[in-house]
Design an enzyme around this catalytic site. Structure first.
Site, PDB file in Angstrom:
ATOM      1  CG  HIS A   1      -2.111   0.858   1.098  1.00 14.14           C
ATOM      2  ND1 HIS A   1      -2.482   1.769   2.051  1.00 14.14           N
ATOM      3  CD2 HIS A   1      -3.038   0.977   0.111  1.00 14.14           C
ATOM      4  CE1 HIS A   1      -3.573   2.405   1.674  1.00 14.14           C
ATOM      5  NE2 HIS A   1      -3.924   1.951   0.503  1.00 14.14           N
TER       6      HIS A   1
ATOM      7  CE  LYS B   1      -2.064   4.638  -2.369  1.00 14.47           C
ATOM      8  NZ  LYS B   1      -1.977   3.405  -1.552  1.00 14.47           N
TER       9      LYS B   1
ATOM     10  CG  HIS C   1      -7.337   7.745  -1.673  1.00 14.53           C
ATOM     11  ND1 HIS C   1      -5.996   7.476  -1.850  1.00 14.53           N
ATOM     12  CD2 HIS C   1      -7.955   6.547  -1.654  1.00 14.53           C
ATOM     13  CE1 HIS C   1      -5.819   6.172  -1.961  1.00 14.53           C
ATOM     14  NE2 HIS C   1      -6.981   5.585  -1.834  1.00 14.53           N
TER      15      HIS C   1
ATOM     16  CE  LYS D   1      -4.966   6.088   2.499  1.00 20.22           C
ATOM     17  NZ  LYS D   1      -6.123   6.415   1.706  1.00 20.22           N
TER      18      LYS D   1
END
Length: 616
Positions: free
Chosen positions: A274, A276, A502, A504
């Site tokens: 996950h 990025k 999107h 966090k």
């Protein structure tokens, strides 16, 4: 099983999968910008021409297959695909029209099909106390066959030429925390924000090679974001796909010989890659970008995303020692350790390159997760225990800290157990409330910011924005206690209230929300898979996924606390205020609000594009 809650009544299947098996990452979005059905008002949004609907789904570069075989980013995301490819228009009979105008959202509750494994595309909705309206007919659309699909149908609405930077923009050089640009916003709210095309442009460096770490990829779209003069420069893709998904990903690159792949090892079930991150090697030096966006068109279009972008780190002089180029936050050491955790030969040359550069200007701490079970001192290397260690070492206690709330903001939620003490407050909140080495263990307010159904319905994308908010009813029905912590997504100061998050972020704020004790932007959602969970009487921690974020602490900026910048736009290059990406204080859910659940229908009010949400 029926459940009554303050957020409505809903019904779930008796044949549920283990909710830990639902990966919590990736993005699917869709929905054409059509006017709402006649006689019904909808919130304001960009005026766009009606077009056919499709879905953003790791598309193939040429001739995508039929909808049933498209890759979404995880198998758990296949269920809403039919609805996103063919949005359902809001239709009513005259006898129901007046009544529906009075209902702002699907207040009747939550529902799911009789079987989670239905494969015929139909959703069997149960009566939830009110007579269900007649099932609207789906208006089927053909899947896109000419170019990667988009949330606005066959063609994206083109951005104006001045949407992308033609000169070095005014950026916040103090924190180097940036939001991504959002199509359809007033221009001032995109000042100081960045698009991927801006990041990869020659304005930021003369690119030689790059690495793209991510979860979802559209290779054809990604390649087009590089400027023409850099478009054939080597790119390494670091991903977590296996088997059929890996084969589809590799096929996307058959037309791009300069694109190579590195598969991240995922040895623990239900983990995901996950992280990025971009590594950019220039003629002028080296840059790191840690972000929240997938490498797909929809994530850079009308979503709220964030990133930390490093300065260009120069090359060290020949003969520099092994410890040269380190920052006060040990960013270089921690980045090298994170890359080494992949145990991947493809990353070895990048590890050597980083060692040759001076990263001393980095003022943030790296907070990563890598899959594994860790004991002893290794427990503090990754996940939330890594964050706890950093907060203990680099923050200081504050007077009245028991009143300093913790704020968590995320786009997906995992299973946390039958009550709050099992993980959220018994383990995770202890990390979030750490300030220095104080033995005081406070229990301050905990605000969890997650969009309500109404936030999604009135967003720029409408209900299809909820495809990027994968909180399932199977998980929600097991943790009703969690919803008492929920607060609405509001971002008026940044102009992004209608651009669903999107991003966090996690932070600790003063009681009046004017100061921050620390701030974290990360890929990690609210889940044990992302943050890790203690096992074996707290002698072991287990982490399932790869995640990466950066932690800001005031001491690294010669401050006691970070002042909160209330109006971050237009951007100043030297602001001392921290640009929190949503409104403070967070607003509690009202009794009528429901958290967005992505695999149940919302059919009693149209979204901004005149559609309803009927997952298949």
């Amino acid at each position: 099983m029926d459940q009554d809650t303050q957020h409505g009544k809903w019904t779930v299947s008796s044949s549920e999968d283990d909710d830990e098996a639902i990966p919590l990452s990736g993005t699917t979005t869709a929905g054409p910008p059509r006017p709402a059905a006649s006689g019904h008002s909808s919130p304001p949004g960009p005026k766009l021409e009606p077009v056919a609907a499709t879905v953003e789904v790791k598309p193939e570069p040429v001739d995508p297959p039929a909808a049933s075989s498209l890759a979404v980013g995880s198998e758990a995301r296949q269920s809403p695909l039919t609805n996103q490819l063919s949005p359902v228009k809001f239709e009513t009979s005259p006898s129901l029209a007046g009544k529906r105008k009075k209902e702002p959202s699907d207040g009747s509750g939550w529902a799911l099909s009789d079987s989670d494994d239905d494969d015929d595309g139909d959703v069997k909705r149960k009566s939830l106390g009110k007579k269900a309206p007649p099932s609207p007919k789906k208006k089927k659309q053909k899947a896109e066959t000419e170019r990667p699909p988009s949330p606005y149908g066959r063609l994206y609405v083109d951005d104006p030429e001045d949407f992308f930077e033609s000169s070095v923009p005014c950026l916040d050089d103090t924190y180097r925390f940036y939001l991504t640009k959002v199509t359809g916003l007033d221009r001032k709210y995109n000042s100081g924000a960045l698009h991927i095309r801006d990041i990869l442009s020659p304005l930021f460096g003369t690119l030689k090679e790059s690495v793209q770490f991510n979860y979802c990829f559209d290779i054809a779209w990604m390649v087009k974001q590089y400027p023409s003069e850099f478009r054939d420069r080597p790119v390494l893709i670091v991903h977590g796909d296996k088997r059929e998904a890996k084969a589809r990903l590799l096929q996307q690159a058959t037309s791009y010989p300069h694109v190579r792949f590195c598969q991240a090892k995922l040895d623990i079930a239900f983990g995901t890659h996950h992280t990025k991150m971009m590594l950019l090697w220039y003629e002028e030096g080296f840059r790191v970008i840690i972000m929240t966006s997938n490498l797909i068109r929809a994530d850079w279009y009308q979503k709220t995303q964030g990133m930390w972008m490093s300065p260009v780190f120069p090359r060290l002089p020949e003969g520099s020692g092994e410890s040269a180029g380190e920052s006060p936050t040990f960013f270089k050491r921690d980045l090298l350790e994170y890359l080494a955790s992949y145990r991947a030969p493809e990353l070895e040359e990048w590890i050597l390159r980083i060692k040759e550069h001076d990263l001393s200007e980095a003022r943030v701490y790296l907070v990563g997760s890598t899959p594994g079970r860790y004991v002893g001192s290794d427990m503090e290397r990754w996940g939330h225990l890594r964050l706890r260690k950093l907060l203990a070492a680099h923050t200081d206690p504050v007077p009245g800290e028991e009143r300093w709330p913790v704020i968590g903001q995320f786009s997906s939620i995992g299973s946390m157990g039958p009550d709050k003490t099992k993980w959220l407050t018994g383990e995770f909140q202890r990390t979030m409330t750490t300030l220095g080495n104080s033995s005081l263990r406070t229990d301050p307010p905990l605000h969890l910011v997650y969009p309500a159904v109404e936030d999604v319905r009135t967003s720029l994308e409408g209900y299809p924005a909820g495809g990027s908010l994968p909180y399932s009813v199977q998980t929600a029905q097991k943790q009703l206690w969690l919803h008492a912590f929920f607060h609405r997504w509001k971002a008026t100061a940044t102009g992004r209230s209608h651009a669903m998050p999107h991003i966090k972020t996690y932070m600790r704020a003063s009681p009046d929300f004017s100061q921050l004790a620390w701030f974290l932007v990360t890929s990690a959602n609210l889940s044990k898979a992302a943050w890790g969970a203690l096992e074996k009487k707290n002698t072991q921690v287990m982490v399932r996924s790869y995640e990466l974020g950066v932690l800001y602490v005031p001491s690294a900026f010669n401050m006691k606390t970070f002042p909160v910048q209330r109006n971050p736009f237009p951007v100043s290059s030297s602001s001392s205020g921290f640009p929190v990406p949503f409104d403070l204080p967070p607003a509690c859910y009202s009794p009528e609000d429901q958290p967005w659940i992505w695999n149940i229908p919302y059919s009693q009010a149209p979204d901004t594009n005149g559609n309803i949400w009927i997952p298949s």
